[in-house]
Design an enzyme around this catalytic site. Structure first.
Site, PDB file in Angstrom:
ATOM      1  N   ASP A   1       0.868  -1.162   0.000  1.00 52.00           N
ATOM      2  CA  ASP A   1       0.000   0.000   0.000  1.00 52.00           C
ATOM      3  C   ASP A   1       0.913   1.223   0.000  1.00 52.00           C
ATOM      4  OD1 ASP A   1      -2.268   1.651   0.232  1.00 52.00           O
ATOM      5  OD2 ASP A   1      -2.136   1.642   2.415  1.00 52.00           O
TER       6      ASP A   1
ATOM      7  N   GLU B   1      -1.138  -1.174  -4.940  1.00 49.37           N
ATOM      8  CA  GLU B   1      -2.367  -0.422  -5.189  1.00 49.37           C
ATOM      9  C   GLU B   1      -2.062   0.800  -6.047  1.00 49.37           C
ATOM     10  OE1 GLU B   1      -6.168   0.208  -2.595  1.00 49.37           O
ATOM     11  OE2 GLU B   1      -4.676   1.708  -2.018  1.00 49.37           O
TER      12      GLU B   1
ATOM     13  N   ASP C   1      -2.660   0.774   7.286  1.00 53.11           N
ATOM     14  CA  ASP C   1      -1.859   0.641   6.066  1.00 53.11           C
ATOM     15  C   ASP C   1      -1.395  -0.800   5.872  1.00 53.11           C
ATOM     16  OD1 ASP C   1      -1.591   3.560   5.216  1.00 53.11           O
ATOM     17  OD2 ASP C   1      -0.905   3.623   7.288  1.00 53.11           O
TER      18      ASP C   1
END
Length: 171
Positions: free
Chosen positions: A7, A67, A140
């Site tokens: 992430d 992502e 996260d």
């Protein structure tokens, strides 16, 4: 297959290492890479790069799932995160990993089955799918686990299996 889910961020980068085989996934580790506020951007990027390379060397993932960026209000923050994302992609590329990128919508669809699911629904499904006692913390890290799960689920799909053997494929 061993997956490194990431992430992206600049202050906090979530990571997760997941082993996946057909319909079985097992979380090996997850956490965050943090960089101090008010530190030069170049120093923060160096820290992310070194820490990510250390993770790759320690866990030997085969693929990296990252992502894609989504920001709509603070373009300055978005640009800094984009720098971090570039370093993450570079690190994976230099390690020889296959890199896959997923939108937040794709992650939600793969994990929850609904692309407009809220964060709580995604985190609860992460916990359930992996039979965890609690949702990974901080957020996260949990997001990185969801990204890795997204890849695990899409990589074992029949469509992906067919694409893998297509000599004309662009993936």
């Amino acid at each position: 297959m061993r997956i490194l889910g990431v992430d992206p961020g600049i202050a906090t980068v979530g990571f997760a290492v997941l082993d996946a085989e057909k319909r079985s996934q097992r979380l090996l580790t997850c956490g965050v890479i943090t960089t101090p506020a008010k530190t030069q951007l170049s120093s923060r990027l160096d820290q992310i790069y070194r820490d990510l390379n250390e993770l790759i060397a320690q866990f030997h993932p085969e693929v990296m799932a990252v992502e894609e960026l989504f920001f709509n209000t603070n373009i300055t923050t978005g640009i800094a995160v984009a720098h971090g994302r570039g370093i993450i992609l570079l690190s994976g590329y230099q390690a020889g990993l296959q890199i896959y990128e997923y939108t937040p919508l794709q992650v939600k669809q793969a994990v929850v089955g609904y692309g407009r699911a809220d964060k709580k629904q995604v985190m609860d499904m992460v916990r359930r799918i992996l039979s965890l006692q609690a949702v990974p913390k901080p957020d996260d890290a949990a997001d990185a686990v969801a990204i890795a799960l997204c890849h695990a689920r899409s990589a074992t799909s029949l469509i992906h299996q067919q694409e893998r053997f297509d000599p004309c494929s662009t993936t």
